[in-house]
Design a protein around this motif. Structure first.
Motif, PDB file in Angstrom:
ATOM      1  N   UNK A  21      50.590  32.291  41.497  1.00 25.24           N
ATOM      2  CA  UNK A  21      49.972  32.484  40.195  1.00 25.24           C
ATOM      3  C   UNK A  21      50.753  33.530  39.412  1.00 25.24           C
ATOM      4  N   UNK A  31      49.480  37.024  41.220  1.00 24.10           N
ATOM      5  CA  UNK A  31      48.142  37.344  41.720  1.00 24.10           C
ATOM      6  C   UNK A  31      47.801  36.578  42.974  1.00 24.10           C
ATOM      7  N   UNK A  34      41.653  35.383  34.333  1.00 23.51           N
ATOM      8  CA  UNK A  34      42.885  35.339  35.112  1.00 23.51           C
ATOM      9  C   UNK A  34      43.251  36.737  35.606  1.00 23.51           C
ATOM     10  N   UNK A  35      42.287  37.615  35.573  1.00 19.51           N
ATOM     11  CA  UNK A  35      42.541  38.971  36.050  1.00 19.51           C
ATOM     12  C   UNK A  35      42.869  39.953  34.948  1.00 19.51           C
ATOM     13  N   UNK A  89      38.955  39.135  32.210  1.00 24.14           N
ATOM     14  CA  UNK A  89      37.828  38.988  33.121  1.00 24.14           C
ATOM     15  C   UNK A  89      38.293  39.037  34.562  1.00 24.14           C
ATOM     16  N   UNK A  90      37.331  38.895  35.450  1.00 28.84           N
ATOM     17  CA  UNK A  90      37.687  38.878  36.867  1.00 28.84           C
ATOM     18  C   UNK A  90      38.574  37.669  37.146  1.00 28.84           C
ATOM     19  N   UNK A  91      39.439  37.831  38.119  1.00 26.44           N
ATOM     20  CA  UNK A  91      40.418  36.790  38.392  1.00 26.44           C
ATOM     21  C   UNK A  91      39.798  35.657  39.184  1.00 26.44           C
ATOM     22  N   UNK A 105      41.876  32.665  39.222  1.00 21.12           N
ATOM     23  CA  UNK A 105      43.013  31.824  39.569  1.00 21.12           C
ATOM     24  C   UNK A 105      43.608  32.211  40.912  1.00 21.12           C
ATOM     25  N   UNK A 106      43.404  33.459  41.319  1.00 17.85           N
ATOM     26  CA  UNK A 106      43.918  33.832  42.634  1.00 17.85           C
ATOM     27  C   UNK A 106      42.846  33.658  43.693  1.00 17.85           C
TER      28      UNK A 106
END
Lengths: 403, 219
Positions: free
Chosen positions: A115, A131, B120-121, B124-126, B128-129
């Protein structure tokens, strides 16, 4: 009939396979189809003009030949494709193991990324915030080697942006640790930077940039730009719009502008703010919306040496390009990116084409596609993780570009 | 006297309009509905999304995702004509490059993109990871690290309502809480950005005893 170079055949395949769809969309008045059709026709026709091309497979004279760049005042952009395909093959298999078992199967190139988000280019390497690991990955374009960057004893938790100063020190914005991680030129962890006197919940760095000896930090929680004097290692008074200026909400991208000003992407306001080194806020670039040159969710920004401003927009799933005055030029997205569209483009980094040896070598065979400068776009949802885009500022060819 | 009446009516109308916006932002439509309903804090203003309001006015939080009268996630209409001075975009396909992400398949749809663009971090809080979106990529041949496998629910996938271990799509969506945009599982299938249910995680309904999971999965 002589044999086609593989690049040529690939290009013609693209044109052949997509001709129906392109025609259909052109009837609907879509500019993307025109771009694609013209681009394929132009490239194929240009390549066909040289020796070794099969005339029968070359598409007929492009209907929109007028689109072929004739105006030297406009820039030209070429989507070269995935960076992973433009890196040398690198095999980390130990010599004895390779001798006994052969090269280890695995992934190479940018496919190793999960990512990717913010990026920077320093000391001959592309540093990518990823990430998915989470970690900083260093890509060596000369060897193709991808390795973890930084101090394994102090890894980032949620790296979103990265920048480097002239001494090679690296600054990483970490939204989970709520700090800017500072690594030395030897990759050793040095410090976690936070403005003094600020409560932890009031500091959420989501973008970083070293410009003019000052580290600018986009502070999402504080809705301002925090500043850190890199040489003196002291925090300076922050920048924040005041009065009637548009408030700053989510500064997710920072870049040095064409005139030396600071460009600040506000992802939630849908504009690019401009601020001088003295803290004077100028008229922003763009506005929120769906129209041409408008932003849905802009993320990061870079300014090329040819004074073009690239802004990634995760909501539009594209990259918007502006000139030095902030006038919208065009958008890169949709079917322009081979392998599908951008899923979630975020990070941007600029570098010279010569910094990518494999690409430079291939372009030497096709000088009409050459460019001196590249912009790499990271797609944080996979797809082509890193997409390389060549930029030619045609005004620069005449020497009229004043940068 | 007449002008005073008009002024008063205008002021009342403005306030009434503001109340309507406030109610909509707080929760289900209905004038005067409070933030707290049966012990739950409902509505956008009672959720974490209230933090992203650009201004203190009530509609500010709406404008982040809704450009007035237009939902931002719809694709932009390209211009009908293109001036000849437009820069030329060229495609150069490197040999061996493969088509990985097929548009419209296994990729987050427009409604999820507007979520992921923030989650996506950075803002907001991620997610995608955290595998929500990662697993969507796995179905197209992406490498998924073992620790992520089935840690979370994928998005951007067609709902397999034809399979016996899943309930029919019409049954899942009949009460309107679970949405399957274009027949796919997206972020808004399980989460409600308007927080109308007021349950933790901004879910569309309580997941007590896996009620939300069992709305789709037959176990």
């Amino acid at each position: 009939m002589s044999e086609l170079p593989c690049e040529v055949s690939e290009l013609i395949m693209v044109r052949d396979r997509r001709s129906d769809g392109a025609t259909k969309r052109r009837k609907e008045g879509g500019s993307v189809a025109v771009h694609r059709c013209v681009a394929a026709s132009f490239v194929a026709a240009a390549l066909a003009a040289g020796p070794g091309c099969a005339v029968s497979r070359v598409p007929q004279a492009p209907r929109a030949a007028a689109w072929i760049p004739g105006d030297k005042a406009v820039p030209r952009v070429t989507v070269y494709g995935s960076l992973g395909r433009l890196l040398p093959a690198y095999d980390e298999t130990p010599a004895l193991e390779r001798f006994l078992y052969g090269p280890a199967p695995g992934r190479s190139g940018a496919a190793a990324l999960r990512n990717p988000q913010g990026m920077t280019f320093t000391q001959g390497r592309i540093l990518v915030c990823d990430q998915g690991f989470p970690d900083i990955l260093a890509i060596d374009p000369a060897t193709g080697r991808i390795a973890s960057f930084g101090d394994s004893a102090h890894p980032p938790r949620c790296p979103v942006d990265i920048t480097a100063d002239v001494e090679g020190r690296t600054y990483v914005a970490d939204t989970t640790l709520r700090a800017v991680l500072l690594y030395g030129a030897d990759q050793r962890f040095l410090a976690e930077l936070r403005p003094p006197g600020l409560a932890p919940e009031s500091f959420r760095p989501c973008s970083v940039l070293v410009h003019g000896g000052i580290l600018y930090v986009g502070n999402l929680a504080g809705r301002r730009l925090d500043r850190f004097d890199v040489a003196r290692e002291t925090w300076l008074p922050p920048f924040a719009p005041s009065g009637t200026a548009l408030p700053l909400i989510a500064p997710t991208g920072l870049a040095a502008g064409p005139a030396g000003e600071l460009l600040v992407v506000d992802a939630l306001q849908g504009v690019v703010q401009r601020v001088t080194a003295e803290g004077r806020w100028l008229i922003p670039i763009g506005r929120p919306g769906r129209g041409a040159g408008q932003f849905v969710r802009p993320k990061q920004i870079r300014c090329t040496a040819s004074r073009l401003i690239f802004v990634s927009d995760a909501g539009r799933q594209s990259v918007l390009v502006f000139d030095a005055t902030g006038s919208f030029l065009f958008e890169i997205g949709g079917d322009a990116v081979e392998g599908g569209r951008f899923s979630l483009p975020v990070g941007l980094v600029t570098l010279r084409t010569s910094d990518l040896p494999v690409l430079a070598g291939r372009l030497a065979e096709h000088p009409e596609l050459a460019s001196e400068e590249c912009v790499i776009v990271s797609d944080s949802l996979g797809g082509e993780s890193l997409v390389v885009i060549g930029v030619v500022a045609r005004a620069a060819e005449d020497g009229t570009d004043a940068h | 006297m007449m002008s005073g009446g008009i002024l008063a009516a205008t002021v009342l109308a403005v306030f009434a309009r503001d109340d309507a916006v406030r109610d909509h932002a707080r929760g289900p439509a209905g004038a005067g509905r409070p933030v707290n309903v049966d012990g739950r804090r409902r509505g956008v203003l009672a959720s974490a999304h209230a933090r992203i309001a650009p201004t203190e006015e009530v509609a500010g939080v709406c404008r982040v995702c809704h450009i007035p009268h237009i939902q931002v996630v719809r694709p932009a209409a390209p211009p009908a004509t293109q001036p000849t001075t437009q820069p030329v975009l060229e495609l150069y396909r490197m040999p061996g490059q493969r088509r990985v992400f097929a548009p419209g398949e296994f990729t987050p749809g427009p409604t999820s993109v507007v979520c992921l663009a923030c989650h996506d971090g950075t803002i907001g809080t991620s997610t995608i990871s955290g595998a929500h979106a990662l697993l969507a990529g796995a179905r197209e041949g992406f490498y998924v690290p073992g620790e992520y496998a089935w840690r979370d629910h994928p998005v951007g996938i067609p709902y397999p309502g034809h399979r016996p271990d899943y309930r029919p799509a019409s049954f899942v969506t009949k009460d309107g809480r679970i949405k399957l945009p274009d027949g796919r599982v997206e972020c808004i299938s399980c989460h409600d950005p308007h927080n109308e249910a007021g349950v933790p995680g901004m879910l569309v309904m309580s997941n007590r005893r896996s009620a939300l999971c069992l709305s789709c999965h037959v176990k």
